[in-house]
Structures are given as structure tokens and as C-alpha cells.
Scaffold this motif. Structure first.
Motif, PDB file in Angstrom:
ATOM      1  N   ASN A  48       0.813  -1.214   0.000  1.00  0.00           N
ATOM      2  CA  ASN A  48       0.000   0.000   0.000  1.00  0.00           C
ATOM      3  C   ASN A  48       0.850   1.269   0.000  1.00  0.00           C
ATOM      4  O   ASN A  48       0.443   2.307  -0.538  1.00  0.00           O
ATOM      5  CB  ASN A  48      -0.949   0.009   1.203  1.00  0.00           C
ATOM      6  CG  ASN A  48      -2.044  -1.041   1.089  1.00  0.00           C
ATOM      7  OD1 ASN A  48      -2.354  -1.503  -0.009  1.00  0.00           O
ATOM      8  ND2 ASN A  48      -2.613  -1.438   2.215  1.00  0.00           N
ATOM      9  N   LYS A  49       2.024   1.189   0.593  1.00  0.00           N
ATOM     10  CA  LYS A  49       2.950   2.318   0.591  1.00  0.00           C
ATOM     11  C   LYS A  49       3.646   2.477  -0.758  1.00  0.00           C
ATOM     12  O   LYS A  49       4.294   3.500  -1.019  1.00  0.00           O
ATOM     13  CB  LYS A  49       4.008   2.116   1.683  1.00  0.00           C
ATOM     14  CG  LYS A  49       3.521   2.374   3.096  1.00  0.00           C
ATOM     15  CD  LYS A  49       3.437   3.863   3.379  1.00  0.00           C
ATOM     16  CE  LYS A  49       3.162   4.143   4.836  1.00  0.00           C
ATOM     17  NZ  LYS A  49       3.118   5.598   5.129  1.00  0.00           N
ATOM     18  N   GLY A  50       3.517   1.448  -1.602  1.00  0.00           N
ATOM     19  CA  GLY A  50       4.182   1.494  -2.895  1.00  0.00           C
ATOM     20  C   GLY A  50       5.661   1.178  -2.821  1.00  0.00           C
ATOM     21  O   GLY A  50       6.418   1.427  -3.772  1.00  0.00           O
ATOM     22  N   TYR A  51       6.101   0.598  -1.703  1.00  0.00           N
ATOM     23  CA  TYR A  51       7.515   0.308  -1.514  1.00  0.00           C
ATOM     24  C   TYR A  51       8.013  -0.824  -2.414  1.00  0.00           C
ATOM     25  O   TYR A  51       9.220  -1.030  -2.544  1.00  0.00           O
ATOM     26  CB  TYR A  51       7.800  -0.064  -0.055  1.00  0.00           C
ATOM     27  CG  TYR A  51       7.677   1.085   0.922  1.00  0.00           C
ATOM     28  CD1 TYR A  51       7.687   2.411   0.491  1.00  0.00           C
ATOM     29  CD2 TYR A  51       7.550   0.849   2.293  1.00  0.00           C
ATOM     30  CE1 TYR A  51       7.576   3.460   1.391  1.00  0.00           C
ATOM     31  CE2 TYR A  51       7.442   1.894   3.202  1.00  0.00           C
ATOM     32  CZ  TYR A  51       7.453   3.193   2.755  1.00  0.00           C
ATOM     33  OH  TYR A  51       7.343   4.228   3.649  1.00  0.00           O
ATOM     34  N   HIS A  52       7.090  -1.549  -3.042  1.00  0.00           N
ATOM     35  CA  HIS A  52       7.489  -2.642  -3.934  1.00  0.00           C
ATOM     36  C   HIS A  52       7.827  -2.128  -5.335  1.00  0.00           C
ATOM     37  O   HIS A  52       8.253  -2.905  -6.192  1.00  0.00           O
ATOM     38  CB  HIS A  52       6.394  -3.694  -4.010  1.00  0.00           C
ATOM     39  CG  HIS A  52       5.109  -3.190  -4.607  1.00  0.00           C
ATOM     40  ND1 HIS A  52       4.485  -2.020  -4.212  1.00  0.00           N
ATOM     41  CD2 HIS A  52       4.315  -3.688  -5.596  1.00  0.00           C
ATOM     42  CE1 HIS A  52       3.393  -1.838  -4.903  1.00  0.00           C
ATOM     43  NE2 HIS A  52       3.260  -2.826  -5.761  1.00  0.00           N
TER      44      HIS A  52
END
Length: 389
Positions: A48-52
Motif C-alpha cells: 500500500n505504501k508502494g515500496y514494492h
């Protein structure tokens, strides 16, 4: 499927430890699948944080990755193994040699996936053979980094080490230099005691990251991680991070190498995991001269081969731009006409960094009007603006 009798369990563990050592593994520990935490909430927060970043497969495999039983319903025990790949010197020493290419320690030799998976299969065969008469229904599955398995939390649970603030495993005996392999089995084996976090107040790994990829301890943002940017990322390197990459052309070891626990690390003993001489301090100029056939031949059997020649050249060109060496201009120039826009864009940036202002401006005025790709055209505009501002 229970392996009965504590004495038999102890003998089985001694047998496994001996065979694992003979196969080159530095450590072997066991955990029970039912003791593993469900990581779904943590993984969803990461996604959800877009860290991927662009690694969509992490979201696609989230549920299977969250718990071992989601991947294989019959798993009872997990044998976690560590394979030491410790370097013979601090890899950060090469960062100061601007004409050289810095390759992550793990990629300076043969692809570890094939090596370790083969050894895991050998160990698994020995385990099933030993238990064939008493446990004919025994089954195993082996994993090395490419399946939706949370190897590092499982390794911590099994007692191989702990997951440090840089999100990688740290071992008291081998520091940060362990490849991890997992053997899932439907056999119920005696587990080892989980390790505990020994990072304390140390934040050396956080402070060492050249691109600020750690939003907070125990979290990593792949969008800013040089390992992601040079390996998994298929597009251009973001402009704001290019200078911080230095001469790192494949991966980054800074957060691993700075860890104080590496004072206990040992040099790799496996010959196929020792650095190739030609990859310890390779010249950027040599890599810039590679065509596709040369690239494939040079990196045959290496993990570097999987990113392909174009992404590899993108990385080398960024390093050339960071070198500050005008002498590399003649090696960069041919890539302005490369068939791949990713390579052309990186070449423009590199040349803009190292060539004299007047020479670059003259070339840019000739080339940018001929360019048809809008992203590459934008690279010309930005590079020229940087020269004239």
C-alpha cells in the motif's frame, strides 16, 4: 507426519547437520510452520505504501507469501540453511575508483540460485532416503529466493540470525553474508530456538544508504534502493538518484558491508562463490564496449546476464557519468545512436556529465532534432539545460 522419539530426532538432526556441512552449507536450523507469523498485514502495508515499486509479482503472490501453509498446506517443518558468501575484502573500497565498475558481492561469481538449489535437492534426497522405511509418505519442496517464501523471517524463527534494520538477515557467525535456502517438509521435526534482534541502537546501515532507501528501521523503499534500480527496474534511473549511484552498476552492498557484526564474517570457502578476477574491479570502458553477444558470453552463468545487455549498459553509462572522467566520452559517444532508447537516454546523461560544455552543446543541437523518442528527446533537453543553467 511425526518423526517420533526425541533420541531419533537428535540422531536425524546430527545426520542432517553433517550432510549439510559436507554440501557446503554453513548453518542448518529448523522451525515449525505453525509457529510462523502470518505476515499478510505487514506485506499489505508494504504494498500500500508502494515500496514494492514495479515488482507487481509481490502483490500478486501476497497471500501465498504471507504464511508457509498458504504455499503448501501439508508443510509441518521448515529446514532453513545458510550458505556463506563472505567477500575477501570490504566491497566499498572500490567506490573510490571512479573508472571501475562496482558489482555487488553476490554477483561476482556463479549464479547462486542454481548452485544452492542443487545442494538443497541433494540434502533433501538424503533425508527422504534415511526415512524411507519408517516414513514412506515423507515429502519435501525446496526454495531458493525465487518462490513466494519469506526466507528471512523463517530464518530468524529457526535461529539462523535475525532480520536487521536493513531488512536483511544478520548472523552472529557470518555477519550479513549468507544466502538462504529452505526445505519445506511434511515431517514434524524438532524445532530450534528462534534468534533475537541484536541490532540495539545501531543505525549504521540506515546512515550508509546512499539514496535514503530506508524510511524507518526495518522498512525499505525499493523505489530508492540501488539494488532495485539497477536490477529489477526496467526503465530509466530517476534523475534525482543517478549521482548517488556512483559506480555501482549491479546491486549495492553498502548497508550490508557497514554492519558491525561483519567483524565475525568469514570468507566464502565454496570455489564457485568466490569472486571472478575479472569482476573484482572491472573497467567501465571495457563494459561500455560490449555488444549483445559479448555481454552474453562474458556473463554466462552469472546472475548479471538476466537483466540483459540494455539494462546493463544503462547502469554502466550512469556510472560513467558519475566518474567525472572526460576520457570516457569516446566510449559513451557510440551509445547515443543505440537502437534502444533506454541506452540512448543514459548515454545522453552520461555525456552531459563528463564532456566540456561547449562540445556537448554543439552535439546536442545536432542530435536532439533527429531524436524521435519523446523520453530520449527530453533527456537531451534536460542535459542541455544543465549545461547552460
Amino acid at each position: 507426519m511425526i518423526v517420533p522419539n526425541r533420541e531419533k530426532q537428535a540422531k536425524l538432526r546430527a545426520f542432517l547437520a553433517k550432510e549439510a556441512h559436507a554440501l557446503g552449507f554453513a548453518q542448518l536450523r529448523v522451525c515449525r510452520a505453525r509457529d510462523a507469523q502470518d505476515r499478510e498485514e505487514l506485506l499489505r502495508h508494504f504494498i500500500n505504501k508502494g515500496y514494492h515499486a514495479s515488482m507487481d509479482w509481490m502483490e500478486e503472490t501476497l497471500e501465498r507469501r504471507a504464511h508457509p501453509s498458504n504455499l503448501w498446506a501439508d508443510v509441518q517443518s521448515i529446514i532453513m540453511l545458510g550458505f556463506n558468501y563472505g567477500p575477501d575484502e570490504d566491497p566499498r573500497q572500490l567506490l573510490a575508483r571512479k573508472d571501475k565498475a562496482n558489482i555487488s558481492v553476490y554477483a561476482r561469481h556463479r549464479d547462486y540460485h542454481d548452485l544452492i538449489k542443487g545442494r538443497l535437492k541433494q540434502l533433501s534426497a538424503k533425508l527422504l532416503s534415511r526415512l524411507r522405511e519408517t516414513h514412506p509418505e515423507g515429502a519435501i519442496k525446496v526454495f531458493v529466493d525465487t518462490a513466494p517464501v519469506m526466507e528471512k523471517p523463517l530464518a530468524e524463527l529457526a535461529g539462523l540470525g535475525w532480520q536487521g534494520k536493513h531488512t536483511n538477515l544478520v548472523s552472529r557467525e557470518f555477519g550479513s553474508w549468507l544466502f538462504l535456502g529452505a526445505i519445506f517438509t511434511n515431517l514434524d521435526l524438532l524445532p530450534d530456538e528462534a534468534d533475537k534482534d541484536r541490532c540495539g541502537s545501531c543505525v549504521a546501515c540506515q546512515e550508509a544508504c546512499p539514496t535514503g532507501a530506508f524510511p524507518q528501521p526495518y522498512q525499505i523503499d525499493a523505489n530508492r534502493c540501488i539494488s532495485y534500480l539497477t536490477i529489477e527496474n526496467k526503465g530509466p534511473i530517476p534523475h534525482q538518484l543517478r549521482s548517488a549511484m556512483g559506480n555501482r552498476i549491479y546491486g549495492c552492498d553498502d548497508c550490508l558491508a557497514v554492519c558491525p557484526w561483519n567483524k565475525f564474517a568469514q570468507q566464502a570457502s565454496e570455489a564457485r562463490l568466490k569472486a571472478r578476477d575479472d569482476l573484482k574491479a572491472p573497467a567501465l570502458a571495457d563494459f561500455l564496449a560490449m555488444d549483445d553477444a559479448t555481454f552474453r558470453q562474458h556473463f554466462s552463468g552469472s546472475p548479471i546476464k538476466r537483466i540483459g545487455r540494455n539494462r546493463f549498459l544503462r547502469n554502466v553509462l550512469i556510472a560513467a557519468g558519475n566518474s567525472g572522467l572526460d576520457s570516457l566520452s569516446c566510449d559513451v559517444m557510440p551509445h547515443l545512436d543505440d537502437s534502444d532508447p533506454l541506452v540512448r537516454g543514459a548515454a545522453i546523461w552520461a555525456l552531459g556529465q563528463i564532456s566540456p560544455d561547449q562540445d556537448f552543446a554543439h552535439l546536442a543541437n545536432q542530435k536532439q532534432d533527429q531524436e524521435t523518442d519523446p523520453d530520449v528527446k527530453a533527456e537531451w533537453h534536460l542535459a542541455l539545460k544543465g549545461k547552460t543553467s
